[in-house]
Motif scaffolding. Structure first.
Motif, PDB file in Angstrom:
ATOM      1  N   GLY A  21      32.630 -42.310 -26.424  1.00  0.00           N
ATOM      2  CA  GLY A  21      32.367 -41.356 -25.352  1.00  0.00           C
ATOM      3  C   GLY A  21      30.922 -41.224 -24.941  1.00  0.00           C
ATOM      4  O   GLY A  21      30.579 -40.365 -24.129  1.00  0.00           O
ATOM      5  N   ASP A  22      30.060 -42.086 -25.469  1.00  0.00           N
ATOM      6  CA  ASP A  22      28.639 -42.063 -25.091  1.00  0.00           C
ATOM      7  C   ASP A  22      28.344 -43.292 -24.237  1.00  0.00           C
ATOM      8  O   ASP A  22      28.386 -44.413 -24.745  1.00  0.00           O
ATOM      9  CB  ASP A  22      27.763 -42.080 -26.348  1.00  0.00           C
ATOM     10  N   GLN A  60      22.768 -38.805 -33.644  1.00  0.00           N
ATOM     11  CA  GLN A  60      22.977 -37.389 -33.284  1.00  0.00           C
ATOM     12  C   GLN A  60      22.976 -37.227 -31.771  1.00  0.00           C
ATOM     13  O   GLN A  60      23.810 -36.514 -31.204  1.00  0.00           O
ATOM     14  CB  GLN A  60      21.877 -36.514 -33.898  1.00  0.00           C
ATOM     15  N   GLY A  61      22.033 -37.899 -31.115  1.00  0.00           N
ATOM     16  CA  GLY A  61      21.952 -37.833 -29.654  1.00  0.00           C
ATOM     17  C   GLY A  61      23.219 -38.359 -29.001  1.00  0.00           C
ATOM     18  O   GLY A  61      23.715 -37.791 -28.019  1.00  0.00           O
ATOM     19  N   ALA A  62      23.765 -39.441 -29.551  1.00  0.00           N
ATOM     20  CA  ALA A  62      25.001 -40.011 -29.017  1.00  0.00           C
ATOM     21  C   ALA A  62      26.156 -39.017 -29.168  1.00  0.00           C
ATOM     22  O   ALA A  62      26.978 -38.864 -28.255  1.00  0.00           O
ATOM     23  CB  ALA A  62      25.331 -41.317 -29.733  1.00  0.00           C
ATOM     24  N   ASN A  63      26.222 -38.355 -30.318  1.00  0.00           N
ATOM     25  CA  ASN A  63      27.260 -37.344 -30.537  1.00  0.00           C
ATOM     26  C   ASN A  63      27.141 -36.215 -29.516  1.00  0.00           C
ATOM     27  O   ASN A  63      28.146 -35.779 -28.940  1.00  0.00           O
ATOM     28  CB  ASN A  63      27.145 -36.775 -31.960  1.00  0.00           C
ATOM     29  N   LEU A  64      25.926 -35.757 -29.286  1.00  0.00           N
ATOM     30  CA  LEU A  64      25.719 -34.650 -28.340  1.00  0.00           C
ATOM     31  C   LEU A  64      26.072 -35.068 -26.913  1.00  0.00           C
ATOM     32  O   LEU A  64      26.693 -34.306 -26.169  1.00  0.00           O
ATOM     33  CB  LEU A  64      24.269 -34.157 -28.407  1.00  0.00           C
ATOM     34  N   ARG A  65      25.717 -36.293 -26.532  1.00  0.00           N
ATOM     35  CA  ARG A  65      26.044 -36.757 -25.185  1.00  0.00           C
ATOM     36  C   ARG A  65      27.563 -36.844 -24.997  1.00  0.00           C
ATOM     37  O   ARG A  65      28.097 -36.469 -23.954  1.00  0.00           O
ATOM     38  CB  ARG A  65      25.394 -38.121 -24.916  1.00  0.00           C
ATOM     39  N   ALA A  66      28.246 -37.352 -26.021  1.00  0.00           N
ATOM     40  CA  ALA A  66      29.711 -37.485 -25.935  1.00  0.00           C
ATOM     41  C   ALA A  66      30.377 -36.112 -25.878  1.00  0.00           C
ATOM     42  O   ALA A  66      31.291 -35.880 -25.073  1.00  0.00           O
ATOM     43  CB  ALA A  66      30.236 -38.286 -27.120  1.00  0.00           C
ATOM     44  N   ALA A  69      30.009 -34.456 -22.632  1.00  0.00           N
ATOM     45  CA  ALA A  69      30.901 -35.044 -21.626  1.00  0.00           C
ATOM     46  C   ALA A  69      32.348 -34.589 -21.823  1.00  0.00           C
ATOM     47  O   ALA A  69      33.231 -34.979 -21.061  1.00  0.00           O
ATOM     48  CB  ALA A  69      30.817 -36.571 -21.691  1.00  0.00           C
ATOM     49  N   GLY A  70      32.574 -33.791 -22.882  1.00  0.00           N
ATOM     50  CA  GLY A  70      33.899 -33.221 -23.105  1.00  0.00           C
ATOM     51  C   GLY A  70      34.855 -34.100 -23.885  1.00  0.00           C
ATOM     52  O   GLY A  70      36.075 -33.899 -23.850  1.00  0.00           O
ATOM     53  N   VAL A  71      34.320 -35.097 -24.602  1.00  0.00           N
ATOM     54  CA  VAL A  71      35.187 -36.015 -25.346  1.00  0.00           C
ATOM     55  C   VAL A  71      35.874 -35.295 -26.510  1.00  0.00           C
ATOM     56  O   VAL A  71      35.228 -34.587 -27.278  1.00  0.00           O
ATOM     57  CB  VAL A  71      34.388 -37.227 -25.862  1.00  0.00           C
TER      58      VAL A  71
END
Length: 259
Positions: A21-22, A60-66, A69-71
């Protein structure tokens, strides 16, 4: 032989990691397919979580972006269903115990089996507490993959004896992230593993260059790379899959040279 074990059969395995989701799920799908085409032997899929304690700032940044985005976990399961239409290599989830608990462990692991997930890595699950999930994983044929860290010391043999799928050898203390140098004595850890099991082991945390991948795979059975791939995603976003494929090919070529 489990499907995961087959990924190591006769050669060194390259295992890339990506956070689902990122920046969006369609980019994740394209990146996974690009990595498969480039020679990846097994894919680690991260399910976004709000408190990924083993991860450095990049993942961590990838998790937050995903998550922004509502994943959701259900959407990640749908992604795997879609990928399994043409992706045949093993895929495993890397996530956290709370994600599994909150979904309901039996339902989560059953769904893993139904959609085609071959294994589960839970970096926050202590070896002593794995019985919370092990019987369910066994019931549905999903390998619960063990991690061995430099701090495991006198527990390495014990963990290795009960391992399945493959063993994730954590190269360095601390969180994930690329490192210029890996100073841990991986060879001595792998020696103890091999004295206690024939389950393959792969090294992760800190690997970012073909040279590092070859060095770690030369000692073990494979190399795992996450943060370096997430950096490409962060830089190129929806245009990243092609570049990720090129990167994975470089890494896999370095391992093929060892075979």
């Amino acid at each position: 032989m489990s499907k995961i074990r087959e990924a190591f059969d006769g050669h060194k395995a390259f295992i890339p990691f990506i956070t689902c989701g990122d920046p969006d799920l369609s980019t994740t799908a394209a990146a996974v397919r690009a990595m498969v085409a480039a020679g990846a032997d097994l894919i680690e899929l991260g399910i976004p979580f709000s408190d990924p304690t083993a991860e450095g700032p990049v993942i961590q940044g990838a998790n937050l972006r995903a998550l922004s985005a509502g994943v959701t976990t259900d959407q990640v399961f749908d992604l795997v269903r879609e990928l399994r239409k043409d992706v045949t290599i093993p895929m495993v989830f890397m996530t956290y115990a709370n994600v599994v608990f909150s979904y309901d462990a039996d339902r989560f692991i059953r769904t893993c089996s139904e959609v085609g997930i071959d294994g589960l890595i839970l970096p926050d699950l202590p070896f002593e507490e794995k019985e919370e999930f092990q019987p369910i994983c066994k019931k549905y044929g999903v390998d619960l993959i063990s991690l061995i860290a430099p701090t495991s010391a006198n527990r390495i043999a014990m963990i290795a004896k009960e391992a399945e799928g493959f063993i994730y050898v954590v190269s360095s203390l601390g969180v994930t992230g690329t490192r210029s140098e890996i100073k841990t004595d991986i060879a001595s850890i792998v020696k103890v593993i091999r004295e206690n099991t024939d389950v393959p082991c792969a090294v992760g945390f800190g690997i970012s260059t073909p040279e590092q991948a070859a060095k770690m795979a030369g000692i073990s059975d494979g190399a795992i790379v996450g943060s370096a791939i997430i950096k490409i995603l962060a830089q190129y976003g929806k245009e990243a899959p092609e570049r990720i494929g090129e990167y994975v090919k470089q890494m896999k070529d370095a391992l093929i040279a060892l075979d």
